[in-house]
Design a protein around this motif. Sequence first.
Motif, mmCIF file in Angstrom:
data_model
loop_
_atom_site.group_PDB
_atom_site.id
_atom_site.type_symbol
_atom_site.label_atom_id
_atom_site.label_comp_id
_atom_site.label_asym_id
_atom_site.label_seq_id
_atom_site.Cartn_x
_atom_site.Cartn_y
_atom_site.Cartn_z
ATOM 1 N N UNK A 53 0.826 -1.216 0.000
ATOM 2 C CA UNK A 53 0.000 0.000 0.000
ATOM 3 C C UNK A 53 0.858 1.264 0.000
ATOM 4 N N UNK A 54 1.983 1.224 0.728
ATOM 5 C CA UNK A 54 2.773 2.431 0.889
ATOM 6 C C UNK A 54 3.824 2.651 -0.172
ATOM 7 N N UNK A 55 4.607 1.618 -0.488
ATOM 8 C CA UNK A 55 5.706 1.796 -1.428
ATOM 9 C C UNK A 55 5.273 1.662 -2.880
ATOM 10 N N UNK A 56 4.224 0.888 -3.136
ATOM 11 C CA UNK A 56 3.711 0.744 -4.499
ATOM 12 C C UNK A 56 2.218 1.076 -4.512
ATOM 13 N N UNK A 57 1.890 2.344 -4.230
ATOM 14 C CA UNK A 57 0.469 2.686 -4.059
ATOM 15 C C UNK A 57 -0.361 2.523 -5.326
ATOM 16 N N UNK A 58 0.218 2.813 -6.500
ATOM 17 C CA UNK A 58 -0.565 2.698 -7.729
ATOM 18 C C UNK A 58 -0.976 1.253 -7.978
ATOM 19 N N UNK A 59 0.004 0.363 -8.022
ATOM 20 C CA UNK A 59 -0.296 -1.043 -8.297
ATOM 21 C C UNK A 59 -1.032 -1.693 -7.134
ATOM 22 N N UNK A 60 -0.492 -1.535 -5.928
ATOM 23 C CA UNK A 60 -1.070 -2.202 -4.769
ATOM 24 C C UNK A 60 -2.492 -1.773 -4.479
ATOM 25 N N UNK A 176 -6.640 -10.560 -8.784
ATOM 26 C CA UNK A 176 -6.537 -9.104 -8.836
ATOM 27 C C UNK A 176 -5.167 -8.664 -9.334
ATOM 28 N N UNK A 177 -4.114 -9.381 -8.917
ATOM 29 C CA UNK A 177 -2.771 -9.000 -9.321
ATOM 30 C C UNK A 177 -2.542 -9.134 -10.808
ATOM 31 N N UNK A 181 -2.512 -3.446 -14.088
ATOM 32 C CA UNK A 181 -1.316 -2.981 -14.784
ATOM 33 C C UNK A 181 -0.492 -2.109 -13.846
ATOM 34 N N UNK A 182 0.816 -2.286 -13.830
ATOM 35 C CA UNK A 182 1.655 -1.448 -12.959
ATOM 36 C C UNK A 182 1.543 0.029 -13.315
#
Length: 198
Positions: A53-60, A176-177, A181-182
């Motif tokens: 959630x914090x380091x990869x907010x867009x993808x996560x 979901x993963x 898209x990243x």
Amino acid sequence: MGVLAALASLGAGTTATATTTGLGDLGAFWTLSVPVRAAVLSASTLLLGILVVGLFPDYGTTAIDHVREGMVSSFLIGSVVAAAYGACIGMIWYAAGQDPVVSLIAMPVLFVLVGLGTVWTAIGLVGLCQAGADLLGADHSAWGVGGAVVVAGASVMVPAYGLAIAVLAAVFGFGAGIRTRPSVRTRDERVVPPDRKV
């Protein structure tokens, strides 16, 4: 984590050294006291939640939204992807035990696959907990992460319960993963009402 270890050990009939080491590490974890196991799993889940959630907010965050808002499609797609993932892990693990050269190539691939599977499982768990929090009117990702930490810590009390939760989280997370898209936030892709600029 227990699910991934179990999947990885499926094809390890001829890899005596790797299997003994892996099962020894897994067995050492279960010899710890229940509070220590709960603390380890809770801390690991918290770190994964912060990472997702914090380091990869867009993808996560987008993947978590897919779990919350498209549960049926995430489950159906995730079932297929998780089955293919498990078969792939098993075949690579088996091939690595047949030849030392193949093992040198297979181990980094296994490391990446297990890491990806762990992240997707964390996404599924946070997404499911966030969906539960939504029913209570708590629409914030922190509630999902907090719920995931509590569920992971409580899962050591009853291993069968923990395994069922891990499998369910993996299925939703894989679905979901794979759909996400990243570097793309689905909630930011469209303007409502539609943007009519020329």
